[in-house]
Design a protein around this motif. Sequence first.
Motif, PDB file in Angstrom:
ATOM      1  N   ASN A 367       0.854  -1.021   0.016  1.00 20.26           N
ATOM      2  CA  ASN A 367       0.054  -0.184   0.060  1.00 20.26           C
ATOM      3  C   ASN A 367       0.919   1.298  -0.035  1.00 20.26           C
ATOM      4  OD1 ASN A 367      -2.471  -1.185  -0.232  1.00 20.26           O
ATOM      5  ND2 ASN A 367      -2.819  -1.035   1.886  1.00 20.26           N
ATOM      6  N   MET A 368       1.994   1.255   0.614  1.00 15.47           N
ATOM      7  CA  MET A 368       2.809   2.637   0.598  1.00 15.47           C
ATOM      8  C   MET A 368       3.393   2.691  -0.496  1.00 15.47           C
ATOM      9  SD  MET A 368       4.920   1.614   4.288  1.00 15.47           S
ATOM     10  CE  MET A 368       6.246   3.130   4.131  1.00 15.47           C
ATOM     11  N   GLN A 369       3.457   1.645  -1.539  1.00 12.45           N
ATOM     12  CA  GLN A 369       4.307   1.722  -2.573  1.00 12.45           C
ATOM     13  C   GLN A 369       3.069   2.321  -3.506  1.00 12.45           C
ATOM     14  OE1 GLN A 369       7.501   0.584  -3.719  1.00 12.45           O
ATOM     15  NE2 GLN A 369       7.024   1.977  -5.543  1.00 12.45           N
ATOM     16  N   LYS A 370       1.856   1.936  -3.466  1.00 10.49           N
ATOM     17  CA  LYS A 370       0.883   2.330  -4.331  1.00 10.49           C
ATOM     18  C   LYS A 370       0.487   3.881  -4.248  1.00 10.49           C
ATOM     19  CE  LYS A 370      -1.368  -2.305  -4.874  1.00 10.49           C
ATOM     20  NZ  LYS A 370      -2.459  -3.046  -4.526  1.00 10.49           N
ATOM     21  N   LEU A 371       0.606   4.186  -2.844  1.00 11.61           N
ATOM     22  CA  LEU A 371       0.205   5.396  -2.415  1.00 11.61           C
ATOM     23  C   LEU A 371       1.271   6.459  -2.990  1.00 11.61           C
ATOM     24  CD1 LEU A 371      -0.920   4.851   1.180  1.00 11.61           C
ATOM     25  CD2 LEU A 371      -2.366   5.785  -0.636  1.00 11.61           C
ATOM     26  N   ARG A 372       2.623   5.970  -2.760  1.00 11.80           N
ATOM     27  CA  ARG A 372       3.789   6.875  -3.509  1.00 11.80           C
ATOM     28  C   ARG A 372       3.647   6.753  -5.034  1.00 11.80           C
ATOM     29  NH1 ARG A 372       9.548   6.642  -3.681  1.00 11.80           N
ATOM     30  NH2 ARG A 372      10.215   8.599  -2.523  1.00 11.80           N
ATOM     31  N   GLN A 373       2.953   5.867  -5.464  1.00 10.89           N
ATOM     32  CA  GLN A 373       3.029   5.845  -7.131  1.00 10.89           C
ATOM     33  C   GLN A 373       1.960   7.030  -7.486  1.00 10.89           C
ATOM     34  OE1 GLN A 373       2.325   1.963  -8.118  1.00 10.89           O
ATOM     35  NE2 GLN A 373       4.502   1.323  -7.938  1.00 10.89           N
ATOM     36  N   ILE A 374       0.716   6.848  -6.588  1.00  9.50           N
ATOM     37  CA  ILE A 374      -0.325   8.006  -7.079  1.00  9.50           C
ATOM     38  C   ILE A 374       0.155   9.291  -6.781  1.00  9.50           C
ATOM     39  CG2 ILE A 374      -2.362   8.890  -5.944  1.00  9.50           C
ATOM     40  CD1 ILE A 374      -3.001   5.924  -5.096  1.00  9.50           C
ATOM     41  N   GLY A 375       1.466   9.817  -5.696  1.00  9.39           N
ATOM     42  CA  GLY A 375       1.890  10.849  -5.759  1.00  9.39           C
ATOM     43  C   GLY A 375       2.134  11.489  -4.461  1.00  9.39           C
ATOM     44  N   PHE A 376       1.413  10.652  -3.390  1.00 10.08           N
ATOM     45  CA  PHE A 376       1.633  11.056  -1.920  1.00 10.08           C
ATOM     46  C   PHE A 376       3.040  10.907  -1.518  1.00 10.08           C
ATOM     47  CE2 PHE A 376      -2.710   9.591  -2.067  1.00 10.08           C
ATOM     48  CZ  PHE A 376      -3.450  10.627  -1.646  1.00 10.08           C
ATOM     49  N   ARG A 377       3.283  11.576  -0.490  1.00  9.63           N
ATOM     50  CA  ARG A 377       4.688  11.595   0.136  1.00  9.63           C
ATOM     51  C   ARG A 377       4.620  10.764   1.270  1.00  9.63           C
ATOM     52  NH1 ARG A 377       7.263  17.374   0.019  1.00  9.63           N
ATOM     53  NH2 ARG A 377       5.248  18.172   0.353  1.00  9.63           N
ATOM     54  N   ILE A 378       5.319  10.123   1.771  1.00  6.80           N
ATOM     55  CA  ILE A 378       4.992   8.954   2.799  1.00  6.80           C
ATOM     56  C   ILE A 378       6.176   9.036   4.016  1.00  6.80           C
ATOM     57  CG2 ILE A 378       5.092   6.543   3.547  1.00  6.80           C
ATOM     58  CD1 ILE A 378       2.894   7.290   1.357  1.00  6.80           C
ATOM     59  N   ALA A 379       5.672   9.271   5.202  1.00  7.12           N
ATOM     60  CA  ALA A 379       6.646   9.580   6.311  1.00  7.12           C
ATOM     61  C   ALA A 379       6.335   8.467   7.387  1.00  7.12           C
ATOM     62  CB  ALA A 379       6.358  10.960   6.921  1.00  7.12           C
ATOM     63  N   ILE A 380       7.320   7.851   8.025  1.00  9.29           N
ATOM     64  CA  ILE A 380       7.132   7.050   9.132  1.00  9.29           C
ATOM     65  C   ILE A 380       7.439   7.556  10.375  1.00  9.29           C
ATOM     66  CG2 ILE A 380       7.555   5.091   7.439  1.00  9.29           C
ATOM     67  CD1 ILE A 380      10.301   4.628   8.551  1.00  9.29           C
ATOM     68  N   ASP A 381       6.785   6.916  11.505  1.00 14.33           N
ATOM     69  CA  ASP A 381       6.985   7.454  12.686  1.00 14.33           C
ATOM     70  C   ASP A 381       7.146   5.977  13.838  1.00 14.33           C
ATOM     71  OD1 ASP A 381       7.179   8.698  15.184  1.00 14.33           O
ATOM     72  OD2 ASP A 381       5.089   9.570  14.846  1.00 14.33           O
ATOM     73  N   GLY A 382       7.662   6.205  14.860  1.00  8.68           N
ATOM     74  CA  GLY A 382       7.705   5.207  15.950  1.00  8.68           C
ATOM     75  C   GLY A 382       8.806   4.163  15.553  1.00  8.68           C
ATOM     76  N   LEU A 383       9.923   4.622  15.047  1.00 10.41           N
ATOM     77  CA  LEU A 383      11.120   3.720  14.700  1.00 10.41           C
ATOM     78  C   LEU A 383      11.780   2.986  15.807  1.00 10.41           C
ATOM     79  CD1 LEU A 383      13.125   6.093  12.443  1.00 10.41           C
ATOM     80  CD2 LEU A 383      11.665   4.209  11.848  1.00 10.41           C
ATOM     81  N   GLY A 384      11.875   3.749  17.006  1.00 10.10           N
ATOM     82  CA  GLY A 384      12.757   3.036  18.407  1.00 10.10           C
ATOM     83  C   GLY A 384      14.103   2.978  17.966  1.00 10.10           C
TER      84      GLY A 384
END
Length: 485
Positions: A367-384
């Motif tokens: 889903n992250m890959q598909k959303l980025r292909q649509i054009g959204f930018r992706i951030a992640i949180d909670g790495l530890g």
Amino acid sequence: MYIWVQTDTQDMLMQNDILLAILTILIVAGTITAAFFIARNYLRDRRRYIEEKEIDMDGVLSKSAMGSLVASYIFRTGRDTPFSLIYIDIDHFSEYNNAFGQKEGDKILDRFSANLRAALPKGAKLGRYQGDQFVAFIGTEHTKSQTIDFANQLKEVAKRPVKVYGDTEIKMTASIGIAFYPLHGRNFKELINSLRIAVYIVKKNGGDAIKLYSEDMEEREGQYVDYYYQIKSAIKNKQFQLYYQPMVNYTQQTLFGFEALIRWNHPEFGVLSPFKFINIMEQSGDIHWIGQWGLETLIKTYQQTKQQFPTIDLAFSINLSPKQMMNEDLPLEFKKLMTRYGMDPKKIILEVIEFALFEKQDTIFNNMQKLRQIGFRIAIDGLGMDYGTLSKLDQLPIDFIKLENDFLTEEEDFVKAKFADMLVEFAQRNKLTIIAEKIENEAMAKLATEHKIDIMQGFYFEKPMAIEALDDYLKEASWKKDEKK
């Protein structure tokens, strides 16, 4: 002396004052018998009138009419005569309402209730308890075993395709609870409470199932059930809203954008943070509604802000939980929203939280890959603080990394400082941007700059604010900390 007054009792239904005057004249004139018969006919016709008003054109009872039916049944047949209630709650209906609008949503409910009524046995009654929730009354002529069979039939009927906008078909499911009188309640209110607990457990386990109430359920889940139905009411009554916290480029003293954070404007407890309700929404499935509603609200806010401040280039971010990201339809649903509003996806940052909980889920990565292909930018949180995290990040389609303030406290130790430096180096090498969050004071902001982190957010810059406060914040350029000194 006798006075005979001929009246139309149906007219009296809307003319209580006239009726009272007539009865007074009759009583004063000594015609008590005539007054009695007129009053009796009035009350009889008034009761019939009210009952008719509480049944819609398809024969579905209102909430109060269903309550009256149950009370009347208990009174007529005796307090120990058994009967059953079946509670039908459409799964994720708020998403359909959000997607198709209130008017089309009402049509969906009408067709859904018609399907339910057609599946009920002779003598059974269907009532609309509220919104997307229905109650079926099954009389004493049917056994408990038969009631369970009826519930299974209703579960399958709920899946029948319903047409919207002419030929478009949608398929729904329902969470169903069963309660028996007098075993699970001595009146309508007690039975409904039992049914709601059973339905909540079904929702918690994914919906599309049936649960017979038992007393141990209340011990385990009773405290959450009322909150769950308050949340459903809050969705219907539009009590949820987005608050916006600025993200600032501290080095350049410019505004980077805003992170949208959901709040519940509770009528009794005031503004509640997501920690008070997100877990229940995760369990019930209402979290998927938040994704649709939240993104649509964010788009409207962005477009409104851009119209008022056309020269300011801002990014807006919104959080997505692992459970939301497990929805395979999410990319397509979000793409449709972008198209509907003519919105550039690059202006939206989707912040996927709780990285440690989803790192092994292929669906989330896809889903992250598909959303980025649509054009959204992706951030992640909670790495530890896991050095193995860096190798995992290398495989992710991301643009931003959110860094918790654990790495930026005044008590920062060597290990934390080293990890923060490695993360920054990794980000620079892979052309990613780090955003330091929960910056509470100037010392933390300066420590972030020492780690070559420019973009920050936290109470030091501004608390999350309602949309009404955005205009003043932007007009006053309140993010420029150096001008406040």
